[in-house]
Design an enzyme around this catalytic site. Structure first.
Site, mmCIF file in Angstrom:
data_model
loop_
_atom_site.group_PDB
_atom_site.id
_atom_site.type_symbol
_atom_site.label_atom_id
_atom_site.label_comp_id
_atom_site.label_asym_id
_atom_site.label_seq_id
_atom_site.Cartn_x
_atom_site.Cartn_y
_atom_site.Cartn_z
ATOM 1 N N GLN A 28 0.830 -0.993 -0.310
ATOM 2 C CA GLN A 28 0.054 -0.218 0.375
ATOM 3 C C GLN A 28 0.758 1.384 0.020
ATOM 4 O OE1 GLN A 28 -2.290 -1.714 3.570
ATOM 5 N NE2 GLN A 28 -3.668 -0.356 1.853
ATOM 6 N N HIS A 72 -2.399 -3.692 -12.709
ATOM 7 C CA HIS A 72 -2.297 -4.051 -13.652
ATOM 8 C C HIS A 72 -3.337 -4.354 -15.107
ATOM 9 C CE1 HIS A 72 2.065 -3.429 -12.244
ATOM 10 N NE2 HIS A 72 1.844 -2.723 -12.146
ATOM 11 N N ARG A 95 4.073 -0.388 12.623
ATOM 12 C CA ARG A 95 2.841 -1.811 12.633
ATOM 13 C C ARG A 95 3.704 -1.645 11.221
ATOM 14 N NH1 ARG A 95 -2.145 -4.635 11.190
ATOM 15 N NH2 ARG A 95 -1.339 -6.377 10.022
ATOM 16 N N HIS A 113 0.999 -9.355 4.201
ATOM 17 C CA HIS A 113 0.067 -8.537 4.369
ATOM 18 C C HIS A 113 0.055 -8.705 2.983
ATOM 19 C CE1 HIS A 113 -2.091 -4.767 6.681
ATOM 20 N NE2 HIS A 113 -2.773 -5.282 5.252
ATOM 21 N N ASN A 157 -1.653 -11.427 8.082
ATOM 22 C CA ASN A 157 -2.647 -10.116 8.285
ATOM 23 C C ASN A 157 -4.211 -10.135 7.596
ATOM 24 O OD1 ASN A 157 -4.171 -7.556 9.153
ATOM 25 N ND2 ASN A 157 -4.489 -7.374 6.761
ATOM 26 N N GLU A 158 -5.431 -10.727 8.404
ATOM 27 C CA GLU A 158 -6.506 -10.488 7.691
ATOM 28 C C GLU A 158 -6.749 -11.871 7.008
ATOM 29 O OE1 GLU A 158 -8.355 -6.963 6.773
ATOM 30 O OE2 GLU A 158 -7.942 -5.935 8.438
ATOM 31 N N ASN A 215 -7.967 -6.758 14.336
ATOM 32 C CA ASN A 215 -8.136 -5.774 13.870
ATOM 33 C C ASN A 215 -9.580 -5.563 13.677
ATOM 34 O OD1 ASN A 215 -5.543 -5.709 12.627
ATOM 35 N ND2 ASN A 215 -6.227 -5.789 10.141
ATOM 36 N N GLU A 219 -5.702 -2.950 14.189
ATOM 37 C CA GLU A 219 -5.804 -1.928 13.310
ATOM 38 C C GLU A 219 -7.293 -1.214 13.716
ATOM 39 O OE1 GLU A 219 -6.412 -2.255 9.369
ATOM 40 O OE2 GLU A 219 -4.479 -4.203 8.875
HETATM 41 C C1 LIG Z 1 2.773 0.246 -13.727
HETATM 42 O O1 LIG Z 1 3.345 -0.518 -14.258
HETATM 43 C C2 LIG Z 1 2.985 -1.158 -15.182
HETATM 44 C C3 LIG Z 1 3.818 -2.316 -16.229
HETATM 45 O O2 LIG Z 1 5.266 -2.276 -16.535
HETATM 46 C C4 LIG Z 1 2.273 0.043 -16.233
HETATM 47 O O3 LIG Z 1 1.786 -0.873 -17.479
HETATM 48 C C5 LIG Z 1 1.515 1.308 -15.706
HETATM 49 O O4 LIG Z 1 1.413 1.351 -17.145
HETATM 50 C C6 LIG Z 1 2.258 1.180 -14.255
HETATM 51 N N1 LIG Z 1 1.291 2.511 -14.004
HETATM 52 C C7 LIG Z 1 1.942 3.762 -13.784
HETATM 53 C C8 LIG Z 1 0.320 4.397 -13.062
HETATM 54 O O5 LIG Z 1 2.556 4.018 -14.326
#
Ligand SMILES: *[C@@H]1O[C@H](CO)[C@@H](O)[C@H](O)[C@H]1NC(C)=O
Length: 509
Positions: free
Chosen positions: A47, A67, A104, A149, A193-194, A336, A406
């Protein structure tokens, strides 16, 4: 002319609301925090870190998932998020500013083991967490470290991930690498975690990575394996590391409360069963004196499976040896908690959920009752549920040491976050009731979260931070929200003070 009935009802409702509101604010008084209650904040690697392909790190299931276009609500991903991999020192300055007792955070499995296996340990991965841990300690803050996590190496998901029983071997090997590398300085380990959230959402509800959809089957297989994986990591620590490293090791379970919506026995039973599915699924095998899955849950899944034509229960069996092996494998109850749901038996109709599935097995409908919904629904403010959930743990598991790992409130932005302060204030008040009036054994309180971050399927839209993060800015500048100043004051005074309303100041990191 008679006053119309509805008008009277409305006036009466307003009267009751006003009286109750006043009564409520009166119950919040100055309260000293108990001596020894430690306060901290939490984050998780995926995160906040970014650096998704830095050095030899391999992709996690969350890299893969985020992605895929359309999976994350706002189209964002975890490539950079808060850039903590690059700017971790700034995070520690923020911790120092707050004055927390502990921090944490979690370790990214694929950053440490790029193949997923322990045949190759990443030097740069180890070096990053060494720098982080050393700097945290150098600032007088205790590290509380989550091993997992949710960011499973993609390579292990390619072999089935959590539904593959070998995951217990893989996790034990990973745990050994962590104990060897960091156990001289890390004294509190949280294995998983969870489990509900990454297993039911990930393998049964199409909400989370890895987005394998096998409701009521694959998710249940994964639960057994995750419990075994956790137990393996705990036994390893207990046998080979505890004596020389002198730390503790446990698991964190999402312990939101589920209760019957009415006094109707059918609703009460539905609430109890929902609590077994939500929490007992994971806590009962580890913390109960009998061990194993909750009896009513086992019975329900067996009945439904038979009705559905399965030749055996969809819930994998735990053998006697496995029950014994898992039982007692947590030095504390990692807890949590965000909110409460109320369950109705009669609102359930066969076919309203996928069949089979976790929700169909529960066989009831839950909602937040008449409470005003929070912007991020699962944080709807029901402080009494916090006290009841702590008591549920106390009553069912012989009053274990509880680490609240949490608790927090989600919004869609804003720096003057008095709603978040109100949530924290009322929940901490409920915790003090649980400690002082009910005898619950609470050792820590952890605010989720230090800063805004990549909030899983919600992307960066849902905000949980004490600090606001500017995701448009290259540097990801963090700005203290009012809640950060409020929490700082709570830490400094160790007093829950209803009059603590800090003035917003420009503080950024
Ligand atoms: C994060 O990486 C992926 C894989 O390379 C790519 O396709 C994607 O556009 C990237 N995200 C950003 C916000 O650049």
């Amino acid at each position: 002319m008679r006053t119309p009935h509805y008008l009277f009802t409305a006036v009466y409702a307003i009267f009751v609301a006003v009286v109750c509101a006043e009564e409520h604010s009166e119950t919040l008084e100055m309260r000293k925090l108990p001596n020894g209650l430690k306060l901290g904040v939490a984050t998780a690697a995926f995160q906040i870190e970014g650096g998704w392909n830095a050095a030899d790190k391999s992709p996690s299931i969350w890299d893969t998932y985020s992605h895929i276009p359309g999976k994350i609500r706002d189209g964002t991903d975890g490539n950079d998020t808060c850039k903590s991999y690059e700017f971790y020192q700034r995070d520690i300055q923020m911790l120092k500013f707050l004055g927390v007792d502990f921090y944490r955070f979690s370790i990214s499995w694929p950053r440490i083991l790029p193949t997923g296996f322990s045949n190759k340990v990443s030097e740069e991965g180890i070096a990053y967490y060494n720098r982080l841990i050393d700097e945290v300690l150098a600032n007088g803050i205790e590290p509380v470290v989550t091993m997992f996590h949710w960011d499973l190496p993609q390579s292990l998901q390619d072999l089935g991930g959590w539904p593959n029983p070998h995951v217990a071997d893989w996790f034990e090997d990973y745990a050994r690498v962590l104990y060897d590398a960091f156990g001289d300085r890390v004294k509190t380990w949280i294995t998983l975690n969870e489990p509900k959230q990454f297993l039911i959402f990930g393998y049964g509800q199409k909400r989370f990575a890895p987005d394998v959809y096998s409701p009521g089957i694959g998710d249940y297989m994964a639960i057994k394996n995750a419990l075994m994986a956790h137990a393996r990591a705990w036994h390893l620590y207990d046998k080979e590391y505890r004596q020389k490293q002198k730390g503790t090791c446990g698991i964190t379970i999402a312990t939101d409360l589920r209760v019957g919506a009415t006094d109707d026995p059918a609703d009460k039973a539905a609430g109890d069963l929902a609590m077994d599915f939500e929490v007992g699924f994971y806590s009962h095998p580890i913390f109960s004196s009998t061990g194993g899955f909750p009896e009513n849950l086992v019975k329900r899944v067996a009945e439904r499976s038979a009705e559905q034509g399965f030749s055996r229960s969809r819930l994998p069996e735990l053998t006697k040896e496995e029950i014994e092996y898992i039982k007692g494998t947590s030095d504390f109850y990692g807890f949590n908690h965000y909110s409460t749901k109320f369950f109705y038996a009669r609102k359930y109709e066969p076919g309203m959920y996928a069949v089979p599935s976790y929700d169909d097995d529960i066989g009831a409908v839950g909602d937040y009752g008449s409470y005003e919904l929070a912007p991020v629904m699962h944080t709807t403010k029901i402080p009494d549920g916090m006290r009841k959930a702590l008591n549920w743990v106390k009553d069912n598991y012989n009053n274990p040491t509880v680490m609240i790992t949490e608790n927090g409130y989600g919004t869609y932005g804003g720096i003057n976050d008095i709603d978040r302060i109100d949530y924290y204030r009322q929940y901490i008040d409920a915790i003090l009731d649980a400690i002082e009036l009910d005898g619950c054994n609470v050792a820590t309180y952890t605010a989720w979260s230090l800063m805004d971050n990549f909030e899983w399927d919600s992307g960066i839209g849902a905000k949980f931070g004490l600090f606001e993060v500017d995701f448009e800015d290259e540097k990801r500048t963090r700005k203290a929200r009012k809640s950060a100043l409020w929490y700082k004051n709570l830490l400094a005074t160790r007093t829950l003070d209803p009059g603590n309303e800090p003035k917003l100041e420009e503080i950024s990191f």
